[in-house]
Design a protein around this motif. Structure first.
Motif, PDB file in Angstrom:
ATOM      1  N   ALA A 294      45.353  46.796  35.821  1.00 43.29           N
ATOM      2  CA  ALA A 294      44.515  47.714  36.606  1.00 43.29           C
ATOM      3  C   ALA A 294      43.897  46.986  37.801  1.00 43.29           C
ATOM      4  CB  ALA A 294      43.420  48.302  35.719  1.00 43.29           C
ATOM      5  N   LYS A 295      43.582  45.700  37.594  1.00 45.13           N
ATOM      6  CA  LYS A 295      42.966  44.899  38.663  1.00 45.13           C
ATOM      7  C   LYS A 295      43.914  44.721  39.853  1.00 45.13           C
ATOM      8  CE  LYS A 295      40.882  41.282  36.951  1.00 45.13           C
ATOM      9  NZ  LYS A 295      40.617  39.866  36.562  1.00 45.13           N
TER      10      LYS A 295
ATOM     11  N   ALA B 207      43.765  42.035  22.816  1.00 47.73           N
ATOM     12  CA  ALA B 207      44.690  41.279  23.669  1.00 47.73           C
ATOM     13  C   ALA B 207      45.462  42.231  24.583  1.00 47.73           C
ATOM     14  CB  ALA B 207      45.659  40.471  22.811  1.00 47.73           C
ATOM     15  N   ALA B 208      45.892  43.368  24.017  1.00 51.97           N
ATOM     16  CA  ALA B 208      46.605  44.368  24.820  1.00 51.97           C
ATOM     17  C   ALA B 208      45.682  44.922  25.901  1.00 51.97           C
ATOM     18  CB  ALA B 208      47.105  45.497  23.918  1.00 51.97           C
ATOM     19  N   ALA B 209      44.407  45.131  25.542  1.00 50.39           N
ATOM     20  CA  ALA B 209      43.435  45.662  26.501  1.00 50.39           C
ATOM     21  C   ALA B 209      43.255  44.710  27.679  1.00 50.39           C
ATOM     22  CB  ALA B 209      42.093  45.899  25.810  1.00 50.39           C
ATOM     23  N   VAL B 210      43.196  43.417  27.391  1.00 51.63           N
ATOM     24  CA  VAL B 210      43.048  42.426  28.464  1.00 51.63           C
ATOM     25  C   VAL B 210      44.238  42.527  29.430  1.00 51.63           C
ATOM     26  CG1 VAL B 210      43.049  39.950  28.988  1.00 51.63           C
ATOM     27  CG2 VAL B 210      41.601  40.840  27.151  1.00 51.63           C
TER      28      VAL B 210
ATOM     29  N   GLN C 113      34.161  51.653  40.319  1.00 57.36           N
ATOM     30  CA  GLN C 113      34.725  50.320  40.518  1.00 57.36           C
ATOM     31  C   GLN C 113      35.139  49.770  39.156  1.00 57.36           C
ATOM     32  OE1 GLN C 113      35.200  48.299  43.327  1.00 57.36           O
ATOM     33  NE2 GLN C 113      34.817  50.168  44.502  1.00 57.36           N
ATOM     34  N   LEU C 114      36.261  49.081  39.085  1.00 59.78           N
ATOM     35  CA  LEU C 114      36.676  48.456  37.833  1.00 59.78           C
ATOM     36  C   LEU C 114      35.697  47.320  37.515  1.00 59.78           C
ATOM     37  CD1 LEU C 114      39.058  48.495  35.733  1.00 59.78           C
ATOM     38  CD2 LEU C 114      40.013  46.591  37.030  1.00 59.78           C
ATOM     39  N   PRO C 115      35.105  47.335  36.322  1.00 56.94           N
ATOM     40  CA  PRO C 115      34.170  46.235  35.967  1.00 56.94           C
ATOM     41  C   PRO C 115      34.865  44.875  36.026  1.00 56.94           C
ATOM     42  CG  PRO C 115      34.013  48.046  34.393  1.00 56.94           C
ATOM     43  CD  PRO C 115      35.217  48.318  35.241  1.00 56.94           C
ATOM     44  N   ASP C 116      34.057  43.832  36.202  1.00 59.75           N
ATOM     45  CA  ASP C 116      34.592  42.475  36.213  1.00 59.75           C
ATOM     46  C   ASP C 116      34.541  41.925  34.786  1.00 59.75           C
ATOM     47  OD1 ASP C 116      35.355  39.913  36.645  1.00 59.75           O
ATOM     48  OD2 ASP C 116      33.610  39.322  37.841  1.00 59.75           O
ATOM     49  N   PHE C 117      35.698  41.843  34.166  1.00 56.59           N
ATOM     50  CA  PHE C 117      35.762  41.416  32.771  1.00 56.59           C
ATOM     51  C   PHE C 117      35.974  39.906  32.627  1.00 56.59           C
ATOM     52  CE2 PHE C 117      37.179  45.807  32.958  1.00 56.59           C
ATOM     53  CZ  PHE C 117      36.431  46.397  31.934  1.00 56.59           C
TER      54      PHE C 117
END
Length: 209
Positions: free
Chosen positions: A166-167, A157-160, A201-205
């Motif tokens: 970051a996005k 949850a913290a990672a999300v 590029q930041l991945p699309d999570f």
């Protein structure tokens, strides 16, 4: 000091979810360049332990002095663990820079927000270490063998939340740690060579949530 030299001495803030391999990447960096980087000496209210030196291991201060520094916005970030307070002071980071070394800080997104809000003059280079996917992050955390179901869910949850931050474009560079050697080569180019185009590029999570 020339602007080029000043740029090379800018502090570097490394941020990313728990389990992305930040510590491993930084260890490789410090091992390869032992004289290039400096550690800021943290403040703490706890007593020195055997073998620790004042002004080397920590700056040991009273709780009153610590709280006073907090009130003066003297800390980049601070927290309390087991009844003792710990913090990274603005001065300790500046001291590393004055010594001709680059200061690297491994802090969470809350710390990043505090620097941006209260200490913009530090002008650090913000680097976000990202997992390639939430599934891979979960696998890494499970592989530690130290996470309960509850702590695993809390970390994910913290990672999300960190990935959402970051996005928003809060970081200068993103490095995706999908392969340690590839990620280290990228981080090295960013931190040592200051090649800010070397990032990922930041991945699309979004699809995984």
């Amino acid at each position: 000091m020339s602007s080029i030299a000043a740029n090379l001495l800018r502090p570097v803030v490394i941020c990313g979810p728990s389990g992305t391999g930040k510590s491993t990447l930084l260890k490789k960096l410090f091992n390869e360049f032992p004289d290039k980087f400096g550690f800021s000496i943290s403040h703490t209210t706890r007593a020195p332990r055997p073998g620790e030196e004042r002004g080397v291991s920590y700056h040991y201060v009273s709780r009153e002095s610590f709280v006073e520094l907090v009130q003066q916005d003297g800390f980049i970030e601070h927290a309390e663990f087991s009844g003792n307070m710990y913090g990274t002071s603005v001065k300790s980071v500046e001291d590393v820079k004055q010594g001709g070394k680059m200061c690297i800080l491994d802090i969470d997104t809350q710390g990043v927000k505090l620097i941006k809000a209260n200490h913009p003059h530090l002008d650090p280079l913000y680097v976000f270490i990202s997992p390639p996917s939430l599934a891979s992050l979960k696998t890494r955390l499970a592989g530690r063998g130290t996470e309960s179901d509850h702590s695993m869910q809390a970390r994910l949850a913290a990672a999300v939340g960190e990935l959402e931050y970051a996005k928003s474009g809060a970081f200068d560079v993103v490095v995706v740690n999908d392969d340690l050697e590839r990620a280290y080569a990228k981080l090295r180019r960013v931190v040592v060579d200051r090649d800010l185009e070397a990032g990922d590029q930041l991945p699309d999570f979004a699809a995984e949530q």
